[in-house]
Design an enzyme around this catalytic site. Sequence first.
Site, mmCIF file in Angstrom:
data_model
loop_
_atom_site.group_PDB
_atom_site.id
_atom_site.type_symbol
_atom_site.label_atom_id
_atom_site.label_comp_id
_atom_site.label_asym_id
_atom_site.label_seq_id
_atom_site.Cartn_x
_atom_site.Cartn_y
_atom_site.Cartn_z
ATOM 1 N N ASP A 44 44.768 46.492 44.037
ATOM 2 C CA ASP A 44 45.212 46.781 42.660
ATOM 3 C C ASP A 44 44.151 46.390 41.641
ATOM 4 O O ASP A 44 44.192 46.845 40.500
ATOM 5 C CB ASP A 44 46.559 46.111 42.347
ATOM 6 C CG ASP A 44 46.542 44.616 42.591
ATOM 7 O OD1 ASP A 44 45.524 44.092 43.080
ATOM 8 O OD2 ASP A 44 47.559 43.964 42.293
ATOM 9 N N LYS B 45 55.066 48.721 37.300
ATOM 10 C CA LYS B 45 53.696 49.180 37.551
ATOM 11 C C LYS B 45 53.077 49.757 36.283
ATOM 12 O O LYS B 45 53.751 50.006 35.280
ATOM 13 C CB LYS B 45 53.693 50.236 38.662
ATOM 14 C CG LYS B 45 53.943 49.661 40.034
ATOM 15 C CD LYS B 45 53.080 48.443 40.358
ATOM 16 C CE LYS B 45 51.621 48.771 40.641
ATOM 17 N NZ LYS B 45 50.845 47.557 41.009
ATOM 18 N N TYR C 157 52.754 45.290 34.528
ATOM 19 C CA TYR C 157 51.464 45.149 35.211
ATOM 20 C C TYR C 157 50.576 46.299 34.758
ATOM 21 O O TYR C 157 51.031 47.456 34.685
ATOM 22 C CB TYR C 157 51.637 45.233 36.732
ATOM 23 C CG TYR C 157 52.259 44.003 37.344
ATOM 24 C CD1 TYR C 157 51.603 42.771 37.299
ATOM 25 C CD2 TYR C 157 53.493 44.068 37.980
ATOM 26 C CE1 TYR C 157 52.173 41.637 37.855
ATOM 27 C CE2 TYR C 157 54.070 42.941 38.545
ATOM 28 C CZ TYR C 157 53.400 41.723 38.480
ATOM 29 O OH TYR C 157 53.968 40.611 39.024
ATOM 30 N N GLU D 281 49.721 40.486 34.714
ATOM 31 C CA GLU D 281 48.814 39.784 35.628
ATOM 32 C C GLU D 281 47.761 38.938 34.938
ATOM 33 O O GLU D 281 47.051 38.186 35.610
ATOM 34 C CB GLU D 281 48.130 40.786 36.592
ATOM 35 C CG GLU D 281 47.055 41.669 35.990
ATOM 36 C CD GLU D 281 47.599 42.911 35.294
ATOM 37 O OE1 GLU D 281 48.823 43.036 35.153
ATOM 38 O OE2 GLU D 281 46.781 43.748 34.873
ATOM 39 N N HIS E 244 46.596 46.110 35.457
ATOM 40 C CA HIS E 244 45.426 46.164 36.360
ATOM 41 C C HIS E 244 44.373 47.130 35.834
ATOM 42 O O HIS E 244 43.991 48.103 36.490
ATOM 43 C CB HIS E 244 45.866 46.578 37.774
ATOM 44 C CG HIS E 244 46.829 45.606 38.395
ATOM 45 N ND1 HIS E 244 46.468 44.333 38.754
ATOM 46 C CD2 HIS E 244 48.151 45.707 38.689
ATOM 47 C CE1 HIS E 244 47.514 43.698 39.258
ATOM 48 N NE2 HIS E 244 48.552 44.502 39.225
ATOM 49 N N LEU F 183 40.697 37.147 43.967
ATOM 50 C CA LEU F 183 40.922 37.564 42.578
ATOM 51 C C LEU F 183 39.996 36.774 41.665
ATOM 52 O O LEU F 183 39.860 35.561 41.796
ATOM 53 C CB LEU F 183 42.386 37.299 42.165
ATOM 54 C CG LEU F 183 42.721 37.615 40.702
ATOM 55 C CD1 LEU F 183 42.618 39.112 40.409
ATOM 56 C CD2 LEU F 183 44.134 37.139 40.342
ATOM 57 N N SER G 170 52.580 38.195 44.195
ATOM 58 C CA SER G 170 51.549 37.814 45.166
ATOM 59 C C SER G 170 52.200 37.112 46.359
ATOM 60 O O SER G 170 51.732 37.245 47.491
ATOM 61 C CB SER G 170 50.509 36.903 44.510
ATOM 62 O OG SER G 170 49.738 37.650 43.597
ATOM 63 N N ARG H 79 61.179 49.091 42.343
ATOM 64 C CA ARG H 79 61.568 47.947 41.521
ATOM 65 C C ARG H 79 62.020 48.419 40.136
ATOM 66 O O ARG H 79 61.777 49.551 39.746
ATOM 67 C CB ARG H 79 60.378 46.982 41.366
ATOM 68 C CG ARG H 79 60.057 46.191 42.596
ATOM 69 C CD ARG H 79 58.750 45.432 42.461
ATOM 70 N NE ARG H 79 57.587 46.298 42.524
ATOM 71 C CZ ARG H 79 56.324 45.897 42.430
ATOM 72 N NH1 ARG H 79 56.059 44.627 42.256
ATOM 73 N NH2 ARG H 79 55.329 46.756 42.505
HETATM 74 N N1 LIG Z 1 48.583 45.227 46.537
HETATM 75 C C1 LIG Z 1 49.623 44.644 45.974
HETATM 76 O O1 LIG Z 1 50.739 45.157 46.016
HETATM 77 C C2 LIG Z 1 49.467 43.303 45.297
HETATM 78 C C3 LIG Z 1 50.591 42.532 44.953
HETATM 79 C C4 LIG Z 1 50.380 41.282 44.372
HETATM 80 C C5 LIG Z 1 49.076 40.816 44.130
HETATM 81 N N2 LIG Z 1 48.020 41.629 44.463
HETATM 82 C C6 LIG Z 1 46.633 41.238 44.244
HETATM 83 O O2 LIG Z 1 46.196 40.300 45.212
HETATM 84 C C7 LIG Z 1 45.012 39.675 44.704
HETATM 85 C C8 LIG Z 1 45.097 38.167 44.933
HETATM 86 O O3 LIG Z 1 46.101 37.645 44.060
HETATM 87 P P1 LIG Z 1 46.458 36.091 44.032
HETATM 88 O O4 LIG Z 1 47.646 35.953 43.151
HETATM 89 O O5 LIG Z 1 46.505 35.523 45.384
HETATM 90 O O6 LIG Z 1 45.168 35.497 43.282
HETATM 91 P P2 LIG Z 1 44.815 33.948 43.106
HETATM 92 O O7 LIG Z 1 44.083 33.817 41.818
HETATM 93 O O8 LIG Z 1 46.020 33.113 43.344
HETATM 94 O O9 LIG Z 1 43.795 33.671 44.330
HETATM 95 C C9 LIG Z 1 42.563 34.335 44.413
HETATM 96 C C10 LIG Z 1 41.568 33.471 45.180
HETATM 97 O O10 LIG Z 1 40.426 34.281 45.444
HETATM 98 C C11 LIG Z 1 39.326 33.404 45.499
HETATM 99 N N3 LIG Z 1 38.088 34.153 45.415
HETATM 100 C C12 LIG Z 1 37.578 34.813 44.361
HETATM 101 N N4 LIG Z 1 36.406 35.402 44.697
HETATM 102 C C13 LIG Z 1 36.203 35.107 46.012
HETATM 103 C C14 LIG Z 1 35.175 35.426 46.939
HETATM 104 N N5 LIG Z 1 34.122 36.181 46.588
HETATM 105 N N6 LIG Z 1 35.290 34.952 48.211
HETATM 106 C C15 LIG Z 1 36.343 34.208 48.567
HETATM 107 N N7 LIG Z 1 37.353 33.870 47.732
HETATM 108 C C16 LIG Z 1 37.276 34.309 46.472
HETATM 109 C C17 LIG Z 1 39.559 32.462 44.330
HETATM 110 O O11 LIG Z 1 38.803 31.248 44.508
HETATM 111 C C18 LIG Z 1 41.061 32.237 44.431
HETATM 112 O O12 LIG Z 1 41.303 31.074 45.185
HETATM 113 C C19 LIG Z 1 44.931 40.088 43.228
HETATM 114 O O13 LIG Z 1 44.016 41.155 43.082
HETATM 115 C C20 LIG Z 1 46.324 40.580 42.925
HETATM 116 O O14 LIG Z 1 46.371 41.488 41.845
HETATM 117 C C21 LIG Z 1 48.202 42.854 45.023
#
Ligand SMILES: NC(=O)c1ccc[n+]([C@@H]2O[C@H](COP(=O)([O-])OP(=O)(O)OC[C@H]3O[C@@H](n4cnc5c(N)ncnc54)[C@H](O)[C@@H]3O)[C@@H](O)[C@H]2O)c1
Length: 377
Positions: free
Chosen positions: A270, A75, A94, A118, A96, A240, A134, A15
């Site tokens: 992340d 990143k 980002y 983020e 993290h 998250l 996401s 990206r």
């Molecule tokens: N790996 C990657 O390339 C990549 C890319 C984008 C986002 N992400 C990551 O994905 C993760 C999720 O992002 P998002 O935008 O969907 O977040 P979000 O805030 O939209 O949703 C997170 C959800 O997790 C729930 N939650 C929190 N603790 C919980 C638990 N113990 N049990 C069940 N549910 C629980 C919350 O209630 C919330 O509804 C983040 O860590 C984000 O940084 C990773």
Amino acid sequence: MKVGVPTEIKTDEYRVSLTPAGARELVEQGHEVLVQGGAGNGSAIWDRDYEAQGARILPDAESVFAEAEMVLGVKEPQPEEVAMLRPEHVLFTYLHLAPAPELTQGLADAGATCIAYETVEDAQGRLPLLAPMSEVAGKIATQAGAFMLEKPLGGRGVLLGGVPGVAAANVMVIGGVVVGFNAAAIAIGMEADVFVFDRNIDRLRELDVAFAGRASTVYSSVLAVEEMLPRADLVIGAVLVHGARAPYVIRREQLKLMKERAVIVDVSIDQGGCFETSRATTHSDPTYEVEGITHYCVANMPGAVPITSTYALTNATLPFVLALADHGVGGALARHPGLRPGVNVAGGRVTHAAVAEGTGHEFTPLDEVLEPQVASN
Ligand SMILES: NC(=O)c1ccc[n+]([C@@H]2O[C@H](COP(=O)([O-])OP(=O)(O)OC[C@H]3O[C@@H](n4cnc5c(N)ncnc54)[C@H](O)[C@@H]3O)[C@@H](O)[C@H]2O)c1
């Protein structure tokens, strides 16, 4: 302001942090845009495309960091980039940081104002700069999980959607907002049996309406997770807690409850990962196995589809980039309060409470660090 766009150097990251459209908007506002030669190539954006919109191409990252006042990224900065940061820089990317104490220390030592995409919030407390990635990561999570379930790739050898007369696979999604919603939507589209777990009951209500009976929603207690694990073919971790290290939703011991060669995809990697056995992987080598379970833990999933992700990301970041360039940090924070929680590190201090807690740094309220700057804008 001079706005710099270095080439992303994280492994398998294609990206770029600004499109030609974004460069044009900045130039129209009287700013200078400095793009490292080749920065857009991975997203099929060429130097001439930037130049046509008034950007200047510089030969290397050193010259971009040397000239720019604000450095845009995708990143988190790699060690050689941290070494080029100066106190007068604004870094917008980002970060993290909660699971990354060394990087946090490096940014504090650099003295730069480091704003994390983020943790920027909108008026409803949502995360507008995390959301587009996401959305992408959620969709990839199901695609990648389906692929890794194929036998030649080490999976159980089960087709997500089944066929007439043979049951579909069970997909368990833990966390039901942006990643989780998109992962579940693709799994539904692939005709799997889908179960979405979350601890926010209002969110479960919304999902129940949105999916109109095509997915089950489950309150995410430890027992409910343990009851689902023996049935799951694919588990997607999508939780998250804003800014904080991800909570563990599956422990090593609980992997033993799962079918052999089931697949878990930890999108929350992340933020440190939401499965105890997760460690970050790359697109070139995306999986490893623990207790007979395939783990897919790519920390920059959207980097695999840069032509989609670059545009989705920069559509969201551009208004904030323009605000920072037009008004400086203090002025932009005053006009866009949601940028305040974005400031993770400034003036050598950690200014985000969850990042401070996650990294063991002392927390300093932002106003104590930026007061003079805010006052001057
Ligand atoms: N790996 C990657 O390339 C990549 C890319 C984008 C986002 N992400 C990551 O994905 C993760 C999720 O992002 P998002 O935008 O969907 O977040 P979000 O805030 O939209 O949703 C997170 C959800 O997790 C729930 N939650 C929190 N603790 C919980 C638990 N113990 N049990 C069940 N549910 C629980 C919350 O209630 C919330 O509804 C983040 O860590 C984000 O940084 C990773």
